[in-house]
Design a protein around this motif. Sequence first.
Motif, PDB file in Angstrom:
ATOM      1  N   HIS A 170       1.006  -1.286   0.011  1.00 38.39           N
ATOM      2  CA  HIS A 170      -0.054  -0.140   0.012  1.00 38.39           C
ATOM      3  C   HIS A 170       0.936   1.197   0.111  1.00 38.39           C
ATOM      4  CE1 HIS A 170       0.710   0.987   4.200  1.00 38.39           C
ATOM      5  NE2 HIS A 170       0.827  -0.213   4.276  1.00 38.39           N
ATOM      6  N   LEU A 171       0.459   2.404  -0.538  1.00 40.51           N
ATOM      7  CA  LEU A 171       1.075   3.655  -0.282  1.00 40.51           C
ATOM      8  C   LEU A 171       1.331   4.088   0.972  1.00 40.51           C
ATOM      9  CD1 LEU A 171       2.018   5.316  -2.854  1.00 40.51           C
ATOM     10  CD2 LEU A 171       0.092   6.794  -2.595  1.00 40.51           C
ATOM     11  N   PRO A 172       2.593   4.341   1.381  1.00 43.19           N
ATOM     12  CA  PRO A 172       2.810   4.710   2.707  1.00 43.19           C
ATOM     13  C   PRO A 172       1.798   5.801   3.252  1.00 43.19           C
ATOM     14  CG  PRO A 172       4.861   4.504   1.667  1.00 43.19           C
ATOM     15  CD  PRO A 172       3.748   4.548   0.551  1.00 43.19           C
ATOM     16  N   ASP A 173       1.307   5.738   4.385  1.00 47.77           N
ATOM     17  CA  ASP A 173       0.646   6.800   5.205  1.00 47.77           C
ATOM     18  C   ASP A 173       1.352   7.913   5.547  1.00 47.77           C
ATOM     19  OD1 ASP A 173      -2.434   6.027   4.940  1.00 47.77           O
ATOM     20  OD2 ASP A 173      -1.430   4.038   5.714  1.00 47.77           O
ATOM     21  N   VAL A 207       2.494  -4.703   3.201  1.00 46.67           N
ATOM     22  CA  VAL A 207       3.476  -3.803   3.323  1.00 46.67           C
ATOM     23  C   VAL A 207       3.495  -2.336   2.656  1.00 46.67           C
ATOM     24  CG1 VAL A 207       5.080  -5.664   4.385  1.00 46.67           C
ATOM     25  CG2 VAL A 207       5.286  -5.002   2.000  1.00 46.67           C
ATOM     26  N   PRO A 208       4.147  -1.483   3.214  1.00 53.14           N
ATOM     27  CA  PRO A 208       4.232  -0.273   2.489  1.00 53.14           C
ATOM     28  C   PRO A 208       5.245  -0.090   1.488  1.00 53.14           C
ATOM     29  CG  PRO A 208       5.174   0.308   4.925  1.00 53.14           C
ATOM     30  CD  PRO A 208       4.889  -1.258   4.545  1.00 53.14           C
ATOM     31  N   SER A 254      14.906   1.816  -0.917  1.00 56.55           N
ATOM     32  CA  SER A 254      14.887   1.141   0.550  1.00 56.55           C
ATOM     33  C   SER A 254      13.644   0.580   0.656  1.00 56.55           C
ATOM     34  CB  SER A 254      15.389   1.957   1.615  1.00 56.55           C
ATOM     35  OG  SER A 254      14.479   2.929   1.877  1.00 56.55           O
ATOM     36  N   ASN A 255      12.546   1.357   0.243  1.00 54.39           N
ATOM     37  CA  ASN A 255      11.211   0.595   0.396  1.00 54.39           C
ATOM     38  C   ASN A 255      11.155  -0.604  -0.451  1.00 54.39           C
ATOM     39  OD1 ASN A 255       8.238   2.822   0.555  1.00 54.39           O
ATOM     40  ND2 ASN A 255      10.263   2.561   1.817  1.00 54.39           N
ATOM     41  N   ILE A 256      11.490  -0.430  -1.822  1.00 55.05           N
ATOM     42  CA  ILE A 256      11.476  -1.502  -2.735  1.00 55.05           C
ATOM     43  C   ILE A 256      12.229  -2.802  -2.117  1.00 55.05           C
ATOM     44  CG2 ILE A 256      12.093  -2.411  -4.884  1.00 55.05           C
ATOM     45  CD1 ILE A 256      11.616   0.497  -5.841  1.00 55.05           C
ATOM     46  N   ALA A 257      13.471  -2.487  -1.504  1.00 57.02           N
ATOM     47  CA  ALA A 257      14.452  -3.595  -0.917  1.00 57.02           C
ATOM     48  C   ALA A 257      13.585  -4.397   0.162  1.00 57.02           C
ATOM     49  CB  ALA A 257      15.617  -3.037  -0.810  1.00 57.02           C
ATOM     50  N   SER A 287       9.652   2.987 -12.303  1.00 56.14           N
ATOM     51  CA  SER A 287       9.322   2.064 -11.284  1.00 56.14           C
ATOM     52  C   SER A 287       9.391   0.637 -11.478  1.00 56.14           C
ATOM     53  CB  SER A 287       8.070   2.300 -10.520  1.00 56.14           C
ATOM     54  OG  SER A 287       7.151   2.223 -11.253  1.00 56.14           O
ATOM     55  N   LEU A 288       8.837   0.429 -13.094  1.00 55.25           N
ATOM     56  CA  LEU A 288       8.732  -1.030 -13.516  1.00 55.25           C
ATOM     57  C   LEU A 288      10.291  -1.555 -13.631  1.00 55.25           C
ATOM     58  CD1 LEU A 288       7.361  -3.456 -14.525  1.00 55.25           C
ATOM     59  CD2 LEU A 288       7.615  -2.475 -16.937  1.00 55.25           C
ATOM     60  N   ILE A 289      11.157  -0.719 -13.860  1.00 48.92           N
ATOM     61  CA  ILE A 289      12.669  -1.181 -14.151  1.00 48.92           C
ATOM     62  C   ILE A 289      13.014  -1.402 -12.616  1.00 48.92           C
ATOM     63  CG2 ILE A 289      14.966  -0.471 -14.510  1.00 48.92           C
ATOM     64  CD1 ILE A 289      14.125   1.196 -17.119  1.00 48.92           C
ATOM     65  N   ALA A 290      12.624  -0.465 -11.558  1.00 45.68           N
ATOM     66  CA  ALA A 290      13.286  -0.683 -10.351  1.00 45.68           C
ATOM     67  C   ALA A 290      12.935  -1.898  -9.801  1.00 45.68           C
ATOM     68  CB  ALA A 290      13.083   0.644  -9.632  1.00 45.68           C
ATOM     69  N   VAL A 291      11.632  -2.219  -9.696  1.00 46.02           N
ATOM     70  CA  VAL A 291      10.839  -3.304  -9.135  1.00 46.02           C
ATOM     71  C   VAL A 291      11.485  -4.694  -9.919  1.00 46.02           C
ATOM     72  CG1 VAL A 291       9.162  -1.964  -8.036  1.00 46.02           C
ATOM     73  CG2 VAL A 291       8.716  -3.343 -10.187  1.00 46.02           C
TER      74      VAL A 291
END
Length: 275
Positions: free
Chosen positions: A39-42, A69-70, A77-80, A130-134
Motif C-alpha cells: 500500500h502507499l505509505p500513510d 507492507v508499505p 529502500s522501500n523496494i528492497a 518504477s517498472l525497471i526498479a521493481v
Amino acid sequence: MGLFDGKKGLILGVANDRSIAWAIAEFIMKEGGECGFTHLPDRPDDPKRKNRRRVAQCTEQYQQARFLVPLDVRDDSNIAAVMEQTADTFGTIDFLLHSIAYADREDLKRDTVETSRDGFTLAMEISAYSLIAVSNAAKEILSPRSAIATMTYFGGEKCVPGYNIMGVCKAALDAIVRYLAFDLGPRGIRVNALSAGPLKTLAGSAAGVGDMLGLYAHMAPLGRNVTHEEVGKTGAFLLSDLSDGITGEILHIDGGYNAMGSPGRLLDLIRTATA
Ligand SMILES: NC(=O)c1ccc[n+]([C@@H]2O[C@H](COP(=O)([O-])OP(=O)(O)OC[C@H]3O[C@@H](n4cnc5c(N)ncnc54)[C@H](O)[C@@H]3O)[C@@H](O)[C@H]2O)c1
C-alpha cells in the motif's frame, strides 16, 4: 484444481476495491494463488492510516493474502524491504504485477506542451522507471518460469487528447516492457503489458476516463466498455502459465477500440445529429 494452485506472487498497486490490481489479484486468489500486497505509505500525521486501511479492507477477506507492507516506488529502500518480505514469506515467486501510475493533477490537466520539468520527472519516475526498479529488485526471487505484467494504455501508442503527460509515460513504459523482456528472457522471466480500455478507478478518474467511457461504447467493435472482471482475468492470464511463450507483448483489452481506423458507429450518431 485452480489455475494458480501452488503459485505465489507480488501485487503492487492496489489502492481500493476498484483498483485494476485488485481485480487481477482476486481472480488469482480465487484460482488458488497466494499474494503479497503493498500500500502507499500513510503520512505520519494520519493516525487512521487510510491508505493501509483501504487495502486491508480488501486483503483481509482472503487467506491467500499473505502480507501487506508499505511501498513508495520512489524509495529504493522501500523496494528492497518489499523484496525481503517477499523472499521471507515465499522464497521464490511466480508472478509480479506492477499496476502503478501517478502524475500531478495540474500537469495531467495541462496541454503536454506545457508540462513542467518537475512534473515530467515525477510522472516518469513513478509511472515508467518504477517498472525497471521493481523488476531489477525482484529478478533474483522470480522463478525460472515466471511472469511480470504491467498496466498500460493506448495513449502511449497514439495521441489521446486529455491523457497528456501520462501518454508519454505509457510510451516509455511500453518500451521498457520490450527491453526488460529481452534482458530477463534468459532467466525464464516473461514481461508483458495489458492495455486496458477506460475503467472507473482513482487513477482513471484523474486521467479523465469519464469522457472516454462514452467514446469507447460508441467506437469499440464490441459496442461497450470492458469490465473490471474482464481485465482481472486477462491480467491473470498474462501472469499464468497459460501465456507461456508470450513476452514483450502489449495485449489490448479494450473491446477492440485500438483496431479502429475511423470513428465507426459513432459516425451514425454524427450523421443523425447533423441530418
Ligand atoms: N483506469 C483505467 O482506465 C486504466 C486504463 C488503462 C491503464 N490503467 C493503468 O492501470 C494502473 C492502475 O491504475 P488503476 O486504474 O487501477 O487506479 P488506482 O488508483 O487504483 O491504482 C494506481 C495505483 O498506483 C499507486 N501508486 C501511485 N503512486 C505510487 C508510488 N509512488 N509508489 C507506489 N505506488 C504508487 C497507487 O497507490 C494505486 O494503488 C495504472 O498504471 C493506470 O495507468 C488504468
